[in-house]
Design a protein around this motif. Sequence first.
Motif, PDB file in Angstrom:
ATOM      1  N   GLY A  44      -6.555 -61.207 -51.808  1.00  0.00           N
ATOM      2  CA  GLY A  44      -7.679 -61.958 -52.366  1.00  0.00           C
ATOM      3  C   GLY A  44      -8.849 -62.033 -51.401  1.00  0.00           C
ATOM      4  O   GLY A  44      -9.065 -61.121 -50.599  1.00  0.00           O
ATOM      5  N   ARG A  66      -0.490 -59.828 -54.961  1.00  0.00           N
ATOM      6  CA  ARG A  66      -1.280 -60.803 -55.714  1.00  0.00           C
ATOM      7  C   ARG A  66      -0.397 -61.807 -56.457  1.00  0.00           C
ATOM      8  O   ARG A  66       0.675 -61.469 -56.923  1.00  0.00           O
ATOM      9  CB  ARG A  66      -2.169 -60.068 -56.720  1.00  0.00           C
ATOM     10  CG  ARG A  66      -3.184 -59.127 -56.098  1.00  0.00           C
ATOM     11  CD  ARG A  66      -4.303 -59.848 -55.386  1.00  0.00           C
ATOM     12  NE  ARG A  66      -4.990 -60.697 -56.337  1.00  0.00           N
ATOM     13  CZ  ARG A  66      -5.475 -61.906 -56.063  1.00  0.00           C
ATOM     14  NH1 ARG A  66      -5.350 -62.420 -54.867  1.00  0.00           N
ATOM     15  NH2 ARG A  66      -6.080 -62.603 -56.989  1.00  0.00           N
ATOM     16  N   ASP A  68      -1.165 -63.073 -59.315  1.00  0.00           N
ATOM     17  CA  ASP A  68      -1.524 -63.016 -60.725  1.00  0.00           C
ATOM     18  C   ASP A  68      -1.481 -61.584 -61.241  1.00  0.00           C
ATOM     19  O   ASP A  68      -0.923 -60.710 -60.586  1.00  0.00           O
ATOM     20  CB  ASP A  68      -2.930 -63.614 -60.914  1.00  0.00           C
ATOM     21  CG  ASP A  68      -3.955 -62.978 -59.964  1.00  0.00           C
ATOM     22  OD1 ASP A  68      -3.778 -61.808 -59.571  1.00  0.00           O
ATOM     23  OD2 ASP A  68      -4.933 -63.656 -59.619  1.00  0.00           O
ATOM     24  N   THR A  69      -2.093 -61.364 -62.398  1.00  0.00           N
ATOM     25  CA  THR A  69      -2.205 -60.004 -62.940  1.00  0.00           C
ATOM     26  C   THR A  69      -3.661 -59.614 -63.161  1.00  0.00           C
ATOM     27  O   THR A  69      -3.950 -58.611 -63.798  1.00  0.00           O
ATOM     28  CB  THR A  69      -1.445 -59.872 -64.282  1.00  0.00           C
ATOM     29  OG1 THR A  69      -1.984 -60.820 -65.206  1.00  0.00           O
ATOM     30  CG2 THR A  69       0.044 -60.111 -64.102  1.00  0.00           C
ATOM     31  N   ASP A  70      -4.571 -60.410 -62.615  1.00  0.00           N
ATOM     32  CA  ASP A  70      -6.000 -60.191 -62.784  1.00  0.00           C
ATOM     33  C   ASP A  70      -6.489 -59.100 -61.839  1.00  0.00           C
ATOM     34  O   ASP A  70      -6.671 -59.325 -60.649  1.00  0.00           O
ATOM     35  CB  ASP A  70      -6.755 -61.497 -62.518  1.00  0.00           C
ATOM     36  CG  ASP A  70      -8.259 -61.359 -62.626  1.00  0.00           C
ATOM     37  OD1 ASP A  70      -8.741 -60.283 -63.059  1.00  0.00           O
ATOM     38  OD2 ASP A  70      -8.958 -62.324 -62.284  1.00  0.00           O
ATOM     39  N   ARG A  71      -6.686 -57.902 -62.384  1.00  0.00           N
ATOM     40  CA  ARG A  71      -7.114 -56.768 -61.557  1.00  0.00           C
ATOM     41  C   ARG A  71      -8.469 -57.003 -60.905  1.00  0.00           C
ATOM     42  O   ARG A  71      -8.778 -56.419 -59.879  1.00  0.00           O
ATOM     43  CB  ARG A  71      -7.158 -55.483 -62.392  1.00  0.00           C
ATOM     44  CG  ARG A  71      -5.913 -54.644 -62.267  1.00  0.00           C
ATOM     45  CD  ARG A  71      -4.870 -55.054 -63.256  1.00  0.00           C
ATOM     46  NE  ARG A  71      -3.746 -54.092 -63.231  1.00  0.00           N
ATOM     47  CZ  ARG A  71      -2.495 -54.479 -63.258  1.00  0.00           C
ATOM     48  NH1 ARG A  71      -2.184 -55.745 -63.288  1.00  0.00           N
ATOM     49  NH2 ARG A  71      -1.529 -53.586 -63.278  1.00  0.00           N
ATOM     50  N   SER A  72      -9.304 -57.853 -61.459  1.00  0.00           N
ATOM     51  CA  SER A  72     -10.627 -58.107 -60.882  1.00  0.00           C
ATOM     52  C   SER A  72     -10.551 -59.044 -59.677  1.00  0.00           C
ATOM     53  O   SER A  72     -11.530 -59.188 -58.948  1.00  0.00           O
ATOM     54  CB  SER A  72     -11.566 -58.692 -61.937  1.00  0.00           C
ATOM     55  OG  SER A  72     -11.153 -60.005 -62.291  1.00  0.00           O
ATOM     56  N   GLY A  73      -9.402 -59.672 -59.427  1.00  0.00           N
ATOM     57  CA  GLY A  73      -9.268 -60.611 -58.316  1.00  0.00           C
ATOM     58  C   GLY A  73      -8.896 -59.974 -56.999  1.00  0.00           C
ATOM     59  O   GLY A  73      -8.953 -60.619 -55.960  1.00  0.00           O
ATOM     60  N   TYR A  83       0.911 -56.676 -58.464  1.00  0.00           N
ATOM     61  CA  TYR A  83       0.532 -57.831 -59.282  1.00  0.00           C
ATOM     62  C   TYR A  83       1.813 -58.520 -59.728  1.00  0.00           C
ATOM     63  O   TYR A  83       2.521 -58.018 -60.592  1.00  0.00           O
ATOM     64  CB  TYR A  83      -0.297 -57.376 -60.483  1.00  0.00           C
ATOM     65  CG  TYR A  83      -1.629 -56.779 -60.083  1.00  0.00           C
ATOM     66  CD1 TYR A  83      -2.699 -57.602 -59.801  1.00  0.00           C
ATOM     67  CD2 TYR A  83      -1.788 -55.405 -59.960  1.00  0.00           C
ATOM     68  CE1 TYR A  83      -3.930 -57.063 -59.413  1.00  0.00           C
ATOM     69  CE2 TYR A  83      -3.004 -54.864 -59.574  1.00  0.00           C
ATOM     70  CZ  TYR A  83      -4.062 -55.698 -59.305  1.00  0.00           C
ATOM     71  OH  TYR A  83      -5.263 -55.163 -58.923  1.00  0.00           O
ATOM     72  N   ASN A  85       2.315 -61.884 -60.873  1.00  0.00           N
ATOM     73  CA  ASN A  85       2.257 -62.937 -61.894  1.00  0.00           C
ATOM     74  C   ASN A  85       3.234 -64.068 -61.563  1.00  0.00           C
ATOM     75  O   ASN A  85       3.819 -64.668 -62.453  1.00  0.00           O
ATOM     76  CB  ASN A  85       2.527 -62.373 -63.294  1.00  0.00           C
ATOM     77  CG  ASN A  85       1.974 -63.289 -64.377  1.00  0.00           C
ATOM     78  OD1 ASN A  85       0.975 -63.975 -64.175  1.00  0.00           O
ATOM     79  ND2 ASN A  85       2.628 -63.312 -65.527  1.00  0.00           N
TER      80      ASN A  85
END
Length: 159
Positions: A44, A66, A68-73, A83, A85
């Motif tokens: 991050g 990560r 989460d699974t938010d590729r933009s993060g 990712y 999650n």
Amino acid sequence: MAGHTPTQVAVCGPRDCTATEAGWAEEVGRLLATAGATILCGGGGGVMAAVAAGAASAGGLVIGIRPDTDRSGACPGLSAVLYTNMGEARNAILIHSADAVIVIGGSWGTLSELAFACHRGTIPVVSLGGWQLHDATGNPLAAAQLAADPADAVHRALD
């Protein structure tokens, strides 16, 4: 050496870090990459982004784990991203995948990573401007080796 696995060093620190902490993290990333270590981080912002940038500038391998699974993060400079999650539970994955841990600065998430690393008890744990723990009577706990600067932190982690 046949079958040799490169050292994996987790670098942990807050998403909201100071400029000093970011500078330390960038230098730690560069030094670890130069030494041939694989860098693991949360992928991050803050310390995570700075260590990734430093390692990438030296051609290093950086894996972001990560929550989460938010590729933009995910931050720039990562070679690969996992990712999970799993939220903060990913901290256990990060620490249990490492051969050494460097903690830079401090946040509640960073404290949990330090606790996981100390609980393992079998790997070097180094703190650069990070958490320093005391027992209930105020006596310091030997939770991590205290580093004077980025070069000292990397030396302690890889030694």
